[in-house]
Design an enzyme around this catalytic site. Sequence first.
Site, mmCIF file in Angstrom:
data_model
loop_
_atom_site.group_PDB
_atom_site.id
_atom_site.type_symbol
_atom_site.label_atom_id
_atom_site.label_comp_id
_atom_site.label_asym_id
_atom_site.label_seq_id
_atom_site.Cartn_x
_atom_site.Cartn_y
_atom_site.Cartn_z
ATOM 1 N N THR A 166 1.030 -1.341 -0.123
ATOM 2 C CA THR A 166 0.021 -0.091 -0.086
ATOM 3 C C THR A 166 0.914 1.280 0.023
ATOM 4 O OG1 THR A 166 -1.825 -1.165 1.316
ATOM 5 C CG2 THR A 166 -1.834 1.220 1.163
ATOM 6 N N TYR A 168 4.297 -12.428 5.542
ATOM 7 C CA TYR A 168 3.068 -12.171 5.121
ATOM 8 C C TYR A 168 2.843 -13.029 3.978
ATOM 9 C CZ TYR A 168 0.729 -8.429 2.187
ATOM 10 O OH TYR A 168 -0.305 -7.291 1.666
ATOM 11 N N LYS A 219 0.454 -12.207 8.754
ATOM 12 C CA LYS A 219 -0.541 -11.467 7.988
ATOM 13 C C LYS A 219 -1.073 -12.220 6.917
ATOM 14 C CE LYS A 219 -1.428 -7.328 5.070
ATOM 15 N NZ LYS A 219 -0.742 -6.220 4.540
ATOM 16 N N VAL A 266 -4.494 -5.826 9.573
ATOM 17 C CA VAL A 266 -3.502 -4.969 8.736
ATOM 18 C C VAL A 266 -4.588 -4.407 7.771
ATOM 19 C CG1 VAL A 266 -1.417 -4.688 7.713
ATOM 20 C CG2 VAL A 266 -1.519 -6.481 9.496
#
Length: 294
Positions: free
Chosen positions: A46, A133, A161, A202
């Site tokens: 992001t 992740y 995540k 998250v």
Amino acid sequence: MTQETTLWTALITPMNRDGSIDFESLSRVAERQDAAGNGILLIGSTGEGLALSEKEKSAVVQHVSEMNVAVPVMVGVGGMNLDHQKKWIQKCNHLNIDAFLMVTPLYSKPGPKGQAAWFSQLLDTAEKPCMLYNIPSRTGIDFYPHVAKILSSHPNFWSIKEASGNIKTYQTFREMVPEISLFSGDDGLLAFFRAAGCQGLVSVSANVWPEATTLYTEKCLTGETESLFPLWKRAVAALFSQSNPIPVKHLLHEKGVISTPCLRLPLLADELEDVAGLMQIDEEIETWYKKTNK
């Protein structure tokens, strides 16, 4: 404090019209998260971390670390050159940060032994808690749950995540590594993951709605989901109507939080031609928050 944080905001990296980093806007977006009590994740996907130079990434992390925010700060680690990633971790070890987010190697699609060896070296290099992740839509391959099991005894392996969008994958992680904290990497799936012991979120949406997303997270984690659907489902859909973070930057610009909606190529702000739908959902979320937060 890292282990106690249930909401992390995957922070955008604001940019000026000429493509340089807008540090004034960066301070503003970080301060909004600090005020809401949300942990801050820097230079993840992001935050367009892969589109930034090493010097720019360092400047972003240095800038936020020197703000001395009260909330914990996590830094993204991503790429496919092991030596570069280790040097990046070593640099960040000495900054005022609290954790690392480490993604499966990009593009190369390593097998289980390769993943285990990769993450082991990164975990050994880190001097902070690490969140691993799983996002196969970007890396091209899953982070294998049995690799998580192999790594689970490492003292720096704190959490996962999970952003595959697959509830069964989440459940498999929960079964394989019950001692590792699990976070949803998808705002819209938090309520579903909660039943399988999710520790938090998250979030992308928290960029736009810091306080409202905090309340949303609290309600999901306590099972109070009656008032959440279909509003939040539509909100998440709107924020991902184009490649992330194009809609987020547009909405933050429209709200006056950042100076421009500019991104780094290959992402382009012009992909989103109509922001009316975003402004409508923004109004609905703000209304929901005022009504619910009583």
